[in-house]
Motif scaffolding. Sequence first.
Motif, short mmCIF file in Angstrom:
data_model
loop_
_atom_site.label_atom_id
_atom_site.label_comp_id
_atom_site.label_asym_id
_atom_site.label_seq_id
_atom_site.Cartn_x
_atom_site.Cartn_y
_atom_site.Cartn_z
N VAL A 427 12.79 26.66 -23.45
CA VAL A 427 13.35 25.30 -23.32
C VAL A 427 14.77 25.36 -22.77
N ALA A 428 15.55 26.35 -23.24
CA ALA A 428 16.95 26.44 -22.83
C ALA A 428 17.09 26.85 -21.36
N THR A 429 16.28 27.79 -20.90
CA THR A 429 16.45 28.32 -19.54
C THR A 429 15.63 27.54 -18.51
N VAL A 430 14.32 27.53 -18.67
CA VAL A 430 13.47 26.82 -17.71
C VAL A 430 13.71 25.31 -17.82
N GLY A 431 13.96 24.84 -19.04
CA GLY A 431 14.27 23.42 -19.21
C GLY A 431 15.53 23.03 -18.45
N THR A 432 16.55 23.89 -18.50
CA THR A 432 17.79 23.63 -17.76
C THR A 432 17.53 23.66 -16.26
N LEU A 433 16.72 24.61 -15.81
CA LEU A 433 16.37 24.67 -14.39
C LEU A 433 15.69 23.38 -13.94
N PHE A 434 14.75 22.90 -14.74
CA PHE A 434 14.04 21.66 -14.40
C PHE A 434 15.00 20.48 -14.31
N LEU A 435 15.86 20.32 -15.32
CA LEU A 435 16.80 19.20 -15.33
C LEU A 435 17.76 19.27 -14.15
N THR A 436 18.18 20.49 -13.79
CA THR A 436 19.10 20.67 -12.67
C THR A 436 18.43 20.28 -11.35
N MET A 437 17.21 20.77 -11.17
CA MET A 437 16.50 20.47 -9.92
C MET A 437 16.12 19.00 -9.82
N ALA A 438 15.77 18.40 -10.96
CA ALA A 438 15.45 16.97 -10.94
C ALA A 438 16.66 16.14 -10.57
N GLU A 439 17.81 16.56 -11.06
CA GLU A 439 19.05 15.85 -10.75
C GLU A 439 19.45 16.04 -9.30
N ASP A 440 19.35 17.27 -8.81
CA ASP A 440 19.75 17.56 -7.43
C ASP A 440 18.78 16.95 -6.43
N GLY A 441 17.47 16.99 -6.74
CA GLY A 441 16.47 16.50 -5.80
C GLY A 441 16.12 15.05 -5.99
N GLY A 442 16.58 14.45 -7.07
CA GLY A 442 16.33 13.03 -7.30
C GLY A 442 14.95 12.70 -7.80
N SER A 443 14.16 13.71 -8.20
CA SER A 443 12.83 13.43 -8.71
C SER A 443 12.34 14.59 -9.57
N THR A 444 11.53 14.25 -10.56
CA THR A 444 10.95 15.30 -11.40
C THR A 444 9.85 16.05 -10.64
N ARG A 445 9.21 15.39 -9.68
CA ARG A 445 8.17 16.07 -8.91
C ARG A 445 8.77 17.20 -8.08
N HIS A 446 9.95 16.97 -7.55
CA HIS A 446 10.65 18.02 -6.81
C HIS A 446 10.94 19.19 -7.74
N ALA A 447 11.34 18.89 -8.97
CA ALA A 447 11.68 19.95 -9.93
C ALA A 447 10.47 20.77 -10.35
N GLU A 448 9.27 20.20 -10.28
CA GLU A 448 8.07 20.90 -10.71
C GLU A 448 7.79 22.14 -9.86
N TYR A 449 8.18 22.12 -8.60
CA TYR A 449 7.93 23.28 -7.74
C TYR A 449 8.69 24.51 -8.24
N GLY A 450 10.01 24.38 -8.37
CA GLY A 450 10.80 25.52 -8.83
C GLY A 450 10.45 25.92 -10.25
N THR A 451 10.16 24.93 -11.09
CA THR A 451 9.79 25.22 -12.47
C THR A 451 8.49 26.02 -12.52
N GLY A 452 7.51 25.63 -11.72
CA GLY A 452 6.24 26.34 -11.69
C GLY A 452 6.41 27.80 -11.28
N TRP A 453 7.22 28.04 -10.26
CA TRP A 453 7.46 29.42 -9.82
C TRP A 453 8.15 30.23 -10.92
N ALA A 454 9.11 29.63 -11.59
CA ALA A 454 9.81 30.34 -12.67
C ALA A 454 8.86 30.68 -13.81
N LEU A 455 8.04 29.72 -14.21
CA LEU A 455 7.09 29.96 -15.29
C LEU A 455 6.09 31.05 -14.90
#
Length: 493
Positions: A427-455
């Motif tokens: 939650v602390a690491t991948v969760g932070t990655l997701f929140l960062t990418m969602a903020e930078d990309g403006g969407s949670t769908r954008h964040a799912e790509y990087g999150t999926g690769w990390a997981l």
Amino acid sequence: MTQTTDPPGIVPDRGRRSGSGGAMLALILLGQFMAILDVNIVNVALPTMRADLHASGAGIQLIVAGYIISYAVLLITGARIGDIAGNRRAYHAGLAAFTVTSLACGLAPSTWTLVVFRFLQGAGAALMTPQVMSMIQRNYTGAARARALGYYTAIIAGGVVIGQVAGGLLVSADLFGTGWRTVFLVNVPIGVALLLVGPRVLPRDRQTRAEMTLRGLDLRGLATLTPAVLLLVVPLILGHELGWPLWGWASLAASVLLLGAFAAVERGVAARGRRPLISGRVLRAPRLIPACAVLVFGPCTWGAFLFTTTLHLQGDLGLSPLKSGLAFVPCVTAFGAVGLTWQRLPARWHRRVIPLGFALASAGYLCVGPLAGGGVPYEVLTAVIGFGLGVLPIVITVALTHVPAEDAADASGLLLTLMQIGQVVGVATVGTLFLTMAEDGGSTRHAEYGTGWALAAVVLVGAALALILARGQAEKPGRPASTADDPVVDVAR
């Protein structure tokens, strides 16, 4: 009621009828169910909490992680307290603390008061839940014990499934305008009922005052491990939001030093003839070390996946809390189905399916981004991930195969602790990655790509470590953790 020689410090209640075994099992498993439910029921309510409390990304991460941190760190100590004060006393004390802190969580006026109460709630769960396995081991034998352990496994799997759905139902119902608060308040009437019924059905503790000593508690180890975990997790959660300040890096470095100090403290405790939190003798059991590593990497991705997927379902996909909860049913049902049926496989396959399951989950995670648009393909994908990670109970069984009976409680406590810590780190690491990418990309769908690769990468490391467990020929399990010296209640009659 069938009885045998009583173990030291525990004397069965001679007046209990054998029929009371079913009532006792129902009561202790319901307490276990509440504790597991509370890990998962909160996930679906996170977006509503965030809006209502104006919580930051770090705040909602701590709402999830706070409970798991204290639960993980205090789990072994909770088991020791049960050995010292008696399982019934410890169960009731933990249940009372869990019930009161659930009420406090439901009434919390702000994010940070909720975080504090979540830490305290996890401590109550850490005192209550270890007593469940201990009471099963001490009060059931033969077919009755196998049946009780089957129910125990079903409760853990069911808590994951029902937690997601119940969270959605309660938040959507918005009873009396309470919104997300009902996910905590629902524990209160159940906890009170269990506290009223418990004295009538749980076996009495008969430790003498001379036996009730704190010598069995490794307080030095606990005082070293707790800040080590906090210094590791807190900067990972707060770092992005605060711009990765210098104190965060210093905290991470200090956590490494404290973990080294913890190892030294544990060696000293063992040298004085006391019981350390983590015994070197336990760690020397065959395959326990690689199993420990596997049980960090697998749950790390599971906790992160549930956390980030909830935010995506109620983010870009716009699902209600109820529909979001129902969307998890294929995933957690597949996870639970594997946990309940893997023992039907030939024994020689047990260790070999672990790396296969992790590899399947890794392949599923790679598809999280491309299929993040939702619909049936996304639901099937989550089921594939749940099916792959459903091999986690097999890891625990393989790890405990060669652990001596007298060390089984400490070894199982260690494995469960590492699973919880793995979820926190996820939650602390991948969760932070997701929140960062969602903020930078403006969407949670954008964040799912990087999150999926990390997981996928993390669970693939777990698959490589699981290959160590798969080496060699299938082995016969060792002597069970409890012996014929335990008092018995045969609920099969």
